[in-house]
Design an enzyme around this catalytic site. Structure first.
Site, short mmCIF file in Angstrom:
data_model
loop_
_atom_site.label_atom_id
_atom_site.label_comp_id
_atom_site.label_asym_id
_atom_site.label_seq_id
_atom_site.Cartn_x
_atom_site.Cartn_y
_atom_site.Cartn_z
N THR A 153 -15.69 13.31 0.73
CA THR A 153 -17.13 13.35 0.96
C THR A 153 -17.58 11.95 1.34
O THR A 153 -17.14 10.96 0.74
CB THR A 153 -17.92 13.85 -0.27
OG1 THR A 153 -19.31 13.85 0.04
CG2 THR A 153 -17.67 13.05 -1.52
N HIS A 154 -18.42 11.87 2.40
CA HIS A 154 -18.82 10.57 2.96
C HIS A 154 -20.33 10.53 3.11
O HIS A 154 -20.92 11.48 3.65
CB HIS A 154 -18.13 10.38 4.31
CG HIS A 154 -18.42 9.06 4.95
ND1 HIS A 154 -17.82 7.88 4.55
CD2 HIS A 154 -19.27 8.74 5.95
CE1 HIS A 154 -18.29 6.88 5.29
NE2 HIS A 154 -19.16 7.38 6.14
N ASP A 187 -12.21 8.08 7.78
CA ASP A 187 -13.36 9.00 7.93
C ASP A 187 -13.38 9.69 9.29
O ASP A 187 -14.44 9.95 9.85
CB ASP A 187 -14.67 8.24 7.70
CG ASP A 187 -14.71 7.60 6.32
OD1 ASP A 187 -15.20 6.45 6.22
OD2 ASP A 187 -14.21 8.22 5.36
N ARG A 210 -10.39 3.90 -1.46
CA ARG A 210 -9.15 3.35 -0.88
C ARG A 210 -8.75 4.17 0.36
O ARG A 210 -8.97 5.38 0.39
CB ARG A 210 -8.00 3.42 -1.89
CG ARG A 210 -8.26 2.68 -3.16
CD ARG A 210 -8.07 1.19 -3.01
NE ARG A 210 -8.46 0.49 -4.25
CZ ARG A 210 -8.33 -0.83 -4.40
NH1 ARG A 210 -7.80 -1.56 -3.43
NH2 ARG A 210 -8.72 -1.42 -5.53
N ILE A 211 -8.13 3.51 1.29
CA ILE A 211 -7.57 4.21 2.45
C ILE A 211 -6.21 4.76 2.05
O ILE A 211 -5.36 4.02 1.53
CB ILE A 211 -7.46 3.26 3.65
CG1 ILE A 211 -8.85 2.78 4.00
CG2 ILE A 211 -6.75 3.96 4.81
CD1 ILE A 211 -9.05 2.05 5.19
N LEU A 212 -6.00 6.04 2.23
CA LEU A 212 -4.77 6.69 1.78
C LEU A 212 -3.67 6.47 2.82
O LEU A 212 -3.88 6.71 4.01
CB LEU A 212 -5.04 8.17 1.55
CG LEU A 212 -5.99 8.43 0.37
CD1 LEU A 212 -6.54 9.85 0.43
CD2 LEU A 212 -5.27 8.17 -0.96
N ARG A 252 0.83 -1.21 0.00
CA ARG A 252 0.00 0.00 0.00
C ARG A 252 0.86 1.27 0.00
O ARG A 252 0.56 2.25 -0.67
CB ARG A 252 -0.92 0.00 1.23
CG ARG A 252 -1.83 1.23 1.34
CD ARG A 252 -2.44 1.31 2.74
NE ARG A 252 -3.34 0.20 2.97
CZ ARG A 252 -4.63 0.23 2.63
NH1 ARG A 252 -5.11 1.28 1.98
NH2 ARG A 252 -5.41 -0.79 2.90
N GLY A 274 -6.82 8.62 9.85
CA GLY A 274 -7.83 7.61 10.21
C GLY A 274 -8.76 7.30 9.05
O GLY A 274 -8.59 7.80 7.94
C1 GRF Z 1 -20.53 8.87 -2.83
O1 GRF Z 1 -21.75 8.85 -2.13
C2 GRF Z 1 -19.38 8.93 -1.86
O2 GRF Z 1 -19.68 9.66 -0.69
C3 GRF Z 1 -19.19 7.49 -1.53
O3 GRF Z 1 -19.37 6.80 -2.76
C4 GRF Z 1 -20.27 7.57 -3.57
C5 GRF Z 1 -19.60 7.80 -4.89
O4 GRF Z 1 -20.56 8.24 -5.81
N1 GRF Z 1 -17.89 7.22 -0.96
P1 GRF Z 1 -20.09 8.83 -7.25
O5 GRF Z 1 -19.01 7.90 -7.76
O6 GRF Z 1 -19.57 10.22 -7.02
O7 GRF Z 1 -21.34 8.81 -8.07
#
Ligand code: GRF
Length: 198
Positions: A107-108, A144, A90-92, A64, A142
């Site tokens: 974005t989560h 998220d 992926r986890i960076l 990794r 970490g």
């Molecule tokens: C998003 O909801 C993101 O938060 C999550 O996976 C989804 C990706 O959607 N990790 P897209 O590829 O931007 O349509």
């Protein structure tokens, strides 16, 4: 003008929203490149908008850390002001995060700290919550766990499937991400390790 590299792994609807926003000359940010960990369908949006892309596949590396070093080298070759993970699954590695954070956001699809990890929508449904949402946060070492920049609530409806709920989340998420990048570009959100917004 904020220069951005966006990292994706899948369909790229969040990337598309950023590309569409950045196509407006009034939007103070531009996407200079798109990176992925695979031949992601979302790379088609980069091509459609004439944005260069690169792919760094983990299985091509011994571990990794060396994958992360190559990904970092590719990202840094574009000298971005900001790196946006938008569906990057992926986890960076620590060296990647240390080099870029706090100018590295994600974005989560949940209201962190609730439901971190790769199955946030499924986990929210399983927990039976009445509402979930979306979070834009700074990436730290970490999973998220970095400082939260902005969140928005999304209702869970009776009988929601994971797909239906995730699509409802994404309609909010795309607007929130475009607005968050705008606020960062306009210094309304300051990217510090403690995440303060003006
Ligand atoms: C998003 O909801 C993101 O938060 C999550 O996976 C989804 C990706 O959607 N990790 P897209 O590829 O931007 O349509």
């Amino acid at each position: 003008m904020l220069s951005i590299v966006v990292l994706i792994s899948g369909g790229g609807s969040n990337l598309r929203a950023l590309l569409e926003a950045a196509a407006d000359a009034e939007y103070p940010a531009r996407i200079v490149a798109v990176g992925s960990d695979n031949d992601a369908p979302g790379l088609e949006y980069a091509e459609a908008f004439g944005i260069p892309s690169f792919t760094v596949v983990p299985t091509a590396f011994a571990d990794r850390a060396s994958w992360g070093d190559e990904l970092l080298a590719q990202v840094e070759s574009w000298s971005p002001d900001l790196v946006v993970c938008a569906g990057f699954m992926r986890i960076l590695p620590p060296r990647f995060v240390a080099a870029l954070s706090p100018n590295l956001i994600n974005t989560h699809p949940a209201l962190l700290p609730a439901f971190p990890g790769a199955h946030a929508v499924r986990d929210a449904l399983a927990a039976g919550v009445a509402e979930t949402g979306v979070t834009v946060h700074i990436v730290d070492e970490g999973v998220d766990t970095g400082p939260i920049l902005v969140q928005r609530v999304v209702p869970v409806l009776e009988g929601d499937t994971e797909f239906e709920l995730h699509e409802r989340i994404k309609t909010v998420e795309r607007d929130l991400l475009v607005q968050a990048v705008l606020d960062i570009a306009n210094n309304r959100i300051a990217l510090t390790s403690r995440a303060s917004s003006a």
